[in-house]
Design a protein around this motif. Structure first.
Motif, PDB file in Angstrom:
ATOM      1  N   SER A  68      23.772  -7.684 -44.763  1.00 44.30           N
ATOM      2  CA  SER A  68      23.228  -7.878 -43.853  1.00 44.30           C
ATOM      3  C   SER A  68      22.245  -8.085 -42.707  1.00 44.30           C
ATOM      4  CB  SER A  68      22.917  -5.701 -43.618  1.00 44.30           C
ATOM      5  OG  SER A  68      22.860  -5.673 -42.181  1.00 44.30           O
ATOM      6  N   ILE A  69      21.343  -8.503 -42.474  1.00 36.70           N
ATOM      7  CA  ILE A  69      20.680  -9.805 -41.487  1.00 36.70           C
ATOM      8  C   ILE A  69      21.618 -11.058 -41.736  1.00 36.70           C
ATOM      9  CG2 ILE A  69      18.973 -11.103 -41.576  1.00 36.70           C
ATOM     10  CD1 ILE A  69      17.213  -8.314 -41.997  1.00 36.70           C
ATOM     11  N   CYS A  70      21.879 -11.199 -42.111  1.00 38.56           N
ATOM     12  CA  CYS A  70      22.121 -12.856 -42.337  1.00 38.56           C
ATOM     13  C   CYS A  70      23.878 -12.667 -41.514  1.00 38.56           C
ATOM     14  CB  CYS A  70      23.107 -13.406 -43.892  1.00 38.56           C
ATOM     15  SG  CYS A  70      21.774 -13.976 -44.485  1.00 38.56           S
ATOM     16  N   ALA A  71      24.222 -11.614 -41.254  1.00 38.49           N
ATOM     17  CA  ALA A  71      25.953 -11.291 -40.618  1.00 38.49           C
ATOM     18  C   ALA A  71      25.323 -10.762 -39.613  1.00 38.49           C
ATOM     19  CB  ALA A  71      26.612  -9.850 -41.370  1.00 38.49           C
ATOM     20  N   ARG A  72      24.496 -10.043 -39.126  1.00 37.37           N
ATOM     21  CA  ARG A  72      23.859 -10.009 -38.008  1.00 37.37           C
ATOM     22  C   ARG A  72      23.416 -11.124 -36.720  1.00 37.37           C
ATOM     23  NH1 ARG A  72      20.757  -5.090 -37.981  1.00 37.37           N
ATOM     24  NH2 ARG A  72      19.828  -5.464 -36.088  1.00 37.37           N
ATOM     25  N   ILE A  73      23.290 -12.243 -37.999  1.00 38.32           N
ATOM     26  CA  ILE A  73      22.239 -13.552 -37.344  1.00 38.32           C
ATOM     27  C   ILE A  73      23.485 -13.742 -36.968  1.00 38.32           C
ATOM     28  CG2 ILE A  73      21.550 -15.781 -38.005  1.00 38.32           C
ATOM     29  CD1 ILE A  73      19.120 -14.076 -39.819  1.00 38.32           C
ATOM     30  N   ARG A  74      23.557 -14.299 -37.638  1.00 40.96           N
ATOM     31  CA  ARG A  74      25.579 -14.739 -37.270  1.00 40.96           C
ATOM     32  C   ARG A  74      26.419 -14.762 -36.147  1.00 40.96           C
ATOM     33  NH1 ARG A  74      26.208 -15.273 -43.278  1.00 40.96           N
ATOM     34  NH2 ARG A  74      27.349 -13.639 -42.987  1.00 40.96           N
ATOM     35  N   GLU A  75      26.329 -13.380 -35.965  1.00 41.33           N
ATOM     36  CA  GLU A  75      27.262 -13.185 -34.736  1.00 41.33           C
ATOM     37  C   GLU A  75      26.133 -13.785 -33.611  1.00 41.33           C
ATOM     38  OE1 GLU A  75      26.672  -8.417 -35.234  1.00 41.33           O
ATOM     39  OE2 GLU A  75      28.563  -8.507 -36.911  1.00 41.33           O
TER      40      GLU A  75
ATOM     41  N   GLU B 179      19.130  -3.601 -53.713  1.00 40.35           N
ATOM     42  CA  GLU B 179      19.108  -2.645 -52.041  1.00 40.35           C
ATOM     43  C   GLU B 179      18.697  -3.982 -51.975  1.00 40.35           C
ATOM     44  OE1 GLU B 179      18.183   2.052 -53.409  1.00 40.35           O
ATOM     45  OE2 GLU B 179      16.837   0.234 -53.662  1.00 40.35           O
ATOM     46  N   VAL B 180      17.425  -4.716 -51.495  1.00 39.56           N
ATOM     47  CA  VAL B 180      16.813  -5.918 -50.500  1.00 39.56           C
ATOM     48  C   VAL B 180      17.904  -6.464 -50.614  1.00 39.56           C
ATOM     49  CG1 VAL B 180      14.971  -6.987 -50.484  1.00 39.56           C
ATOM     50  CG2 VAL B 180      14.469  -5.064 -51.909  1.00 39.56           C
ATOM     51  N   HIS B 181      18.895  -7.132 -51.425  1.00 42.99           N
ATOM     52  CA  HIS B 181      19.543  -8.183 -51.642  1.00 42.99           C
ATOM     53  C   HIS B 181      20.387  -7.723 -50.466  1.00 42.99           C
ATOM     54  CE1 HIS B 181      23.440 -10.412 -52.670  1.00 42.99           C
ATOM     55  NE2 HIS B 181      22.326 -11.071 -52.176  1.00 42.99           N
ATOM     56  N   ARG B 182      21.259  -6.100 -50.621  1.00 44.23           N
ATOM     57  CA  ARG B 182      22.164  -6.419 -49.563  1.00 44.23           C
ATOM     58  C   ARG B 182      21.439  -6.098 -48.352  1.00 44.23           C
ATOM     59  NH1 ARG B 182      21.766  -0.146 -50.361  1.00 44.23           N
ATOM     60  NH2 ARG B 182      20.471  -0.479 -49.349  1.00 44.23           N
ATOM     61  N   ASP B 183      20.398  -5.565 -47.938  1.00 42.66           N
ATOM     62  CA  ASP B 183      19.717  -5.526 -46.268  1.00 42.66           C
ATOM     63  C   ASP B 183      19.369  -6.653 -45.498  1.00 42.66           C
ATOM     64  OD1 ASP B 183      19.326  -2.275 -46.630  1.00 42.66           O
ATOM     65  OD2 ASP B 183      17.493  -3.351 -46.524  1.00 42.66           O
ATOM     66  N   MET B 184      19.989  -8.102 -46.871  1.00 41.70           N
ATOM     67  CA  MET B 184      19.360  -9.184 -46.225  1.00 41.70           C
ATOM     68  C   MET B 184      20.618  -9.736 -46.380  1.00 41.70           C
ATOM     69  SD  MET B 184      17.092 -11.321 -49.133  1.00 41.70           S
ATOM     70  CE  MET B 184      15.898 -12.724 -48.266  1.00 41.70           C
TER      71      MET B 184
ATOM     72  N   ARG C 214      13.934 -11.446 -34.193  1.00 38.79           N
ATOM     73  CA  ARG C 214      13.343  -9.450 -34.222  1.00 38.79           C
ATOM     74  C   ARG C 214      14.754  -9.678 -35.954  1.00 38.79           C
ATOM     75  NH1 ARG C 214      14.543  -6.828 -29.184  1.00 38.79           N
ATOM     76  NH2 ARG C 214      16.858  -6.871 -30.011  1.00 38.79           N
ATOM     77  N   LEU C 215      15.340 -10.255 -35.896  1.00 36.28           N
ATOM     78  CA  LEU C 215      16.086 -10.609 -36.924  1.00 36.28           C
ATOM     79  C   LEU C 215      14.986 -11.968 -38.383  1.00 36.28           C
ATOM     80  CD1 LEU C 215      19.594 -10.419 -36.170  1.00 36.28           C
ATOM     81  CD2 LEU C 215      18.828  -8.410 -37.592  1.00 36.28           C
ATOM     82  N   GLN C 216      14.901 -12.484 -37.995  1.00 33.18           N
ATOM     83  CA  GLN C 216      14.078 -13.101 -38.210  1.00 33.18           C
ATOM     84  C   GLN C 216      12.699 -12.588 -39.245  1.00 33.18           C
ATOM     85  OE1 GLN C 216      12.240 -16.261 -35.961  1.00 33.18           O
ATOM     86  NE2 GLN C 216      11.107 -17.711 -37.765  1.00 33.18           N
ATOM     87  N   TYR C 217      12.364 -11.350 -38.052  1.00 31.87           N
ATOM     88  CA  TYR C 217      10.546 -10.499 -39.047  1.00 31.87           C
ATOM     89  C   TYR C 217      11.552  -9.863 -40.306  1.00 31.87           C
ATOM     90  CZ  TYR C 217       7.264  -7.536 -38.788  1.00 31.87           C
ATOM     91  OH  TYR C 217       6.173  -6.783 -38.914  1.00 31.87           O
ATOM     92  N   ALA C 218      12.864  -9.577 -39.855  1.00 32.96           N
ATOM     93  CA  ALA C 218      13.301  -7.823 -40.519  1.00 32.96           C
ATOM     94  C   ALA C 218      13.267  -9.296 -41.961  1.00 32.96           C
ATOM     95  CB  ALA C 218      14.535  -7.764 -40.700  1.00 32.96           C
ATOM     96  N   ALA C 219      13.693 -10.411 -42.129  1.00 35.97           N
ATOM     97  CA  ALA C 219      14.136 -11.527 -43.358  1.00 35.97           C
ATOM     98  C   ALA C 219      12.794 -11.495 -43.415  1.00 35.97           C
ATOM     99  CB  ALA C 219      15.038 -12.909 -42.813  1.00 35.97           C
ATOM    100  N   GLU C 220      11.565 -11.955 -43.339  1.00 33.47           N
ATOM    101  CA  GLU C 220      10.662 -12.233 -43.391  1.00 33.47           C
ATOM    102  C   GLU C 220      10.009 -11.505 -43.988  1.00 33.47           C
ATOM    103  OE1 GLU C 220       8.503 -13.392 -40.590  1.00 33.47           O
ATOM    104  OE2 GLU C 220       8.959 -15.792 -39.958  1.00 33.47           O
ATOM    105  N   LEU C 221       9.882 -10.255 -44.068  1.00 34.09           N
ATOM    106  CA  LEU C 221       9.529  -8.569 -44.681  1.00 34.09           C
ATOM    107  C   LEU C 221      10.375  -8.654 -46.100  1.00 34.09           C
ATOM    108  CD1 LEU C 221       9.230  -6.432 -41.981  1.00 34.09           C
ATOM    109  CD2 LEU C 221       7.319  -7.026 -43.044  1.00 34.09           C
ATOM    110  N   LEU C 222      12.361  -8.585 -45.416  1.00 35.84           N
ATOM    111  CA  LEU C 222      12.492  -8.602 -47.047  1.00 35.84           C
ATOM    112  C   LEU C 222      12.152  -9.674 -48.047  1.00 35.84           C
ATOM    113  CD1 LEU C 222      15.284  -7.350 -46.114  1.00 35.84           C
ATOM    114  CD2 LEU C 222      14.802  -6.443 -47.146  1.00 35.84           C
ATOM    115  N   ALA C 223      12.114 -10.836 -47.530  1.00 38.78           N
ATOM    116  CA  ALA C 223      11.457 -11.957 -48.604  1.00 38.78           C
ATOM    117  C   ALA C 223       9.703 -11.480 -49.161  1.00 38.78           C
ATOM    118  CB  ALA C 223      11.378 -13.038 -48.053  1.00 38.78           C
TER     119      ALA C 223
END
Length: 102
Positions: A28-35, A21-26, A81-90
């Motif tokens: 998603s965040i990577c895709a949004r970062i690319r955009e 589940e965490v990997h799936r969110d990561m 915001r995405l960087q912060y979300a990625a840090e929380l997921l890590a």
């Protein structure tokens, strides 16, 4: 995923998401970062503007350039915001990893 409590070590019962589940969110965040990175590419933005605005005087470019800068600023805020979300997921993944050792 449920982790049982351990009263000797003071660990309360907790619910954890699975690593999948965490990997799936990561992902998603990577895709949004690319955009957002594409939105911040000044070179691409300017190249797209040239054919449209080349025929007009530079003074008429100003509103379009201001709008472009505003969009880039918004994209930058999204990246923060995405960087912060990625840090929380890590951190969440690290907590799950530690919990799985027990």
């Amino acid at each position: 995923m449920y982790s049982c409590m351990n009263t000797t070590e003071g660990i309360p019962p907790r619910l954890y998401r699975t690593p999948a589940e965490v990997h799936r969110d990561m992902i998603s965040i990577c895709a949004r970062i690319r955009e957002n990175e594409e939105m911040l590419s000044v070179h691409n933005i300017l190249i797209e503007m040239i054919p449209t605005w080349a025929e007009q005087s530079p003074e008429k470019w100003i509103p379009e350039l201001e709008a472009t800068v505003a969009e880039a600023s918004e994209a930058l805020e999204n990246l923060k915001r995405l960087q912060y979300a990625a840090e929380l997921l890590a951190a969440e993944l690290e907590e799950i990893r530690c919990m799985m050792k027990y």
